[in-house]
Design a protein around this motif. Structure first.
Motif, PDB file in Angstrom:
ATOM      1  N   GLU A 158      51.368  21.855  20.278  1.00  0.00           N
ATOM      2  CA  GLU A 158      50.604  20.673  19.887  1.00  0.00           C
ATOM      3  C   GLU A 158      49.306  21.025  19.167  1.00  0.00           C
ATOM      4  N   LEU A 159      48.679  22.120  19.552  1.00  0.00           N
ATOM      5  CA  LEU A 159      47.417  22.536  18.940  1.00  0.00           C
ATOM      6  C   LEU A 159      47.532  24.002  18.562  1.00  0.00           C
ATOM      7  N   SER A 160      47.196  24.315  17.319  1.00  0.00           N
ATOM      8  CA  SER A 160      47.401  25.665  16.807  1.00  0.00           C
ATOM      9  C   SER A 160      46.085  26.278  16.342  1.00  0.00           C
ATOM     10  N   GLY A 161      45.933  27.567  16.601  1.00  0.00           N
ATOM     11  CA  GLY A 161      44.795  28.310  16.070  1.00  0.00           C
ATOM     12  C   GLY A 161      43.451  27.904  16.635  1.00  0.00           C
ATOM     13  N   ILE A 162      43.390  27.640  17.939  1.00  0.00           N
ATOM     14  CA  ILE A 162      42.111  27.286  18.562  1.00  0.00           C
ATOM     15  C   ILE A 162      41.203  28.517  18.586  1.00  0.00           C
ATOM     16  N   ASP A 163      40.045  28.404  17.953  1.00  0.00           N
ATOM     17  CA  ASP A 163      39.021  29.450  17.941  1.00  0.00           C
ATOM     18  C   ASP A 163      37.743  28.784  18.448  1.00  0.00           C
ATOM     19  N   VAL A 164      37.495  28.901  19.739  1.00  0.00           N
ATOM     20  CA  VAL A 164      36.429  28.125  20.374  1.00  0.00           C
ATOM     21  C   VAL A 164      35.063  28.451  19.780  1.00  0.00           C
ATOM     22  N   PHE A 165      34.768  29.719  19.583  1.00  0.00           N
ATOM     23  CA  PHE A 165      33.462  30.094  19.032  1.00  0.00           C
ATOM     24  C   PHE A 165      33.266  29.479  17.651  1.00  0.00           C
ATOM     25  N   LYS A 166      34.265  29.594  16.795  1.00  0.00           N
ATOM     26  CA  LYS A 166      34.161  29.085  15.425  1.00  0.00           C
ATOM     27  C   LYS A 166      34.089  27.563  15.396  1.00  0.00           C
ATOM     28  N   GLN A 167      34.966  26.917  16.147  1.00  0.00           N
ATOM     29  CA  GLN A 167      35.075  25.464  16.055  1.00  0.00           C
ATOM     30  C   GLN A 167      33.970  24.734  16.808  1.00  0.00           C
ATOM     31  N   SER A 168      33.401  25.360  17.834  1.00  0.00           N
ATOM     32  CA  SER A 168      32.275  24.741  18.543  1.00  0.00           C
ATOM     33  C   SER A 168      30.953  25.044  17.854  1.00  0.00           C
ATOM     34  N   GLY A 169      30.932  26.098  17.035  1.00  0.00           N
ATOM     35  CA  GLY A 169      29.745  26.418  16.260  1.00  0.00           C
ATOM     36  C   GLY A 169      28.893  27.536  16.816  1.00  0.00           C
ATOM     37  N   SER A 170      29.108  27.911  18.087  1.00  0.00           N
ATOM     38  CA  SER A 170      28.299  28.980  18.672  1.00  0.00           C
ATOM     39  C   SER A 170      28.830  29.336  20.052  1.00  0.00           C
ATOM     40  N   ALA A 171      28.224  30.338  20.652  1.00  0.00           N
ATOM     41  CA  ALA A 171      28.539  30.675  22.035  1.00  0.00           C
ATOM     42  C   ALA A 171      27.967  29.611  22.966  1.00  0.00           C
ATOM     43  N   ARG A 172      28.631  29.430  24.104  1.00  0.00           N
ATOM     44  CA  ARG A 172      28.184  28.499  25.148  1.00  0.00           C
ATOM     45  C   ARG A 172      27.941  27.095  24.594  1.00  0.00           C
ATOM     46  N   ALA A 173      28.847  26.644  23.746  1.00  0.00           N
ATOM     47  CA  ALA A 173      28.774  25.291  23.178  1.00  0.00           C
ATOM     48  C   ALA A 173      30.067  24.554  23.503  1.00  0.00           C
TER      49      ALA A 173
END
Length: 397
Positions: free
Chosen positions: A134-149
């Motif tokens: 359902e969801l592909s290529g989740i990159d938390v750091f990139k998509q949230s914009g920073s660490a601990r976001a």
């Protein structure tokens, strides 16, 4: 208001259009058809009164928790301070959550809190629901914009046939993770042990009988819901609504100062295409043969007007985009969320909150005196973002 998005074309935010908050909407998010799991953490009730269950249903992976972390872009730090992820050699982990058979939407919460994964492209994973990617290529750091976001992604439709919702987090690079899980029945089914439909019907019967009894006994008129402030851009649709109970009710809308709004004699004051000249304060007089009541004064704030004033809260609403700027249709199911940006100046705004792609409004509370600026950004389910919408200015006195 669009940006080029590789492979996905362009997303266009159509407008920011304002509607008043529907009565009861805030409490609806916490009804028994929603289940929330604080992954890796203990049970708690958040500041909005929403109950989060302690972590359960996991198959594999391990818990990570640090209650001292300060998480950006959220007021739900506790959800993002804990998470579950798997060892790199294990490739994936699962959640198997008991639910009644039916149709569901799922909202997943993430924050990158592991130092090793601080940086774009260091952690990438896919998410499966009921065996389907359902969801592909989740990159938390990139998509949230920073660490601990904080960030969230939504799956708008999942069908469960075996009494268990199956979620898989599968690594493409390093390891998958999740911090919080929200499951909502699209059919209003009970997820907390109480019968939603029976409870709802019972309440309706009681309310109807009570209302009838009051009318017969002549207890008179009562305002049951007040209109809300509205923020709008020129040309969008704005409605102000008042709720009232009693018999023989009549309505009349006025601008501040007692100026009659001609032709507006229903419980709704509607601007089909609001313009700058419509900006101002409004109220409604509700009356019957026994009583006359007046609602509170509310603001219609139109971007581009000078010194728009509001109380400490207002409802920000918008229209969902329906097309990409390359002409292709953008389905509602492809919209993951809307990001709300706020700042004390138009040139210095940061992310205020993220709203699920199924919602088209958000109540803004606790505005301090001074200038406030808001804008909306659309995010699709692959993480592509539009440019921010035009900015709306609000002045609180």
């Amino acid at each position: 208001m669009s940006i080029s998005i590789s492979r996905l074309g362009l997303i266009k935010v159509v407008c920011i259009a304002c509607l008043p908050l529907v009565a009861g909407m805030a409490s609806a998010a916490n009804n028994s058809s929603v289940k929330r799991i604080n992954v890796g953490g203990s049970a708690f009730t958040d500041s909005s009164g929403q109950k989060w269950l302690a972590d359960y249903g996991s198959k594999g992976g391990f818990k990570v928790k640090n209650r001292k972390l300060q998480i950006k872009k959220t007021n739900l730090d506790r959800v993002y301070q804990s998470q579950r992820r798997h060892k790199q050699k294990d490739k994936s982990f699962d959640y198997v959550i008991p639910v009644p058979n039916g149709n569901y939407s799922v909202k997943l919460h993430f924050a990158e809190i592991e130092n090793k994964a601080f940086g774009k492209g260091k952690r990438i994973f896919d998410i499966y629901a009921e065996g389907r990617k359902e969801l592909s290529g989740i990159d938390v750091f990139k998509q949230s914009g920073s660490a601990r976001a904080a960030m969230s992604r939504s799956i708008s439709y999942v069908k469960v046939n075996d009494g268990k919702l199956n979620l898989k987090f599968k690594a493409k690079k390093y390891a998958g993770l999740v911090s919080g899980i929200e499951i909502k029945s699209l059919q209003g089914k009970n997820l907390t042990g109480k019968s939603v439909s029976n409870s709802s019907n019972s309440n309706k019967t009681i309310n109807a009988n009570t209302s009838a009894a009051k009318t017969k006994s002549g207890t008179g008129l009562k305002i049951t819901s007040q209109p809300s402030n509205a923020l709008a851009s020129p040309g969008s649709t704005v409605s102000l609504d008042v709720g009232a109970s009693g018999s023989g009710i009549k309505y009349q809308w006025f601008r501040q100062g007692g100026t009659l709004v001609k032709g507006e004699k229903s419980s709704r004051l509607r601007f089909a295409s609001v313009q700058k000249k419509d900006a101002g304060k409004y109220y409604c007089v509700v009356r019957n043969s026994n009583k006359r009541l007046r609602t509170k004064l509310v603001n219609v704030i139109v971007s581009g007007t000078n010194a728009a004033q509001t109380s400490k809260s207002a409802t920000l609403s918008w229209a969902a985009p329906t097309k990409r700027t390359n002409g292709k249709t953008l389905k509602r199911s492809e919209i993951s969320e809307f990001e709300i940006f706020h700042g004390r100046s138009a040139s210095n705004m940061s992310m205020y909150d993220a709203v699920d792609g199924g919602k088209l409004n958000h109540l803004i509370k606790g505005l301090s005196p001074g200038n406030h600026f808001f804008a909306i950004q659309t995010v699709d389910n692959k993480g592509a973002r539009s440019n921010k919408s035009k900015t709306i200015k609000v002045v609180v006195k």
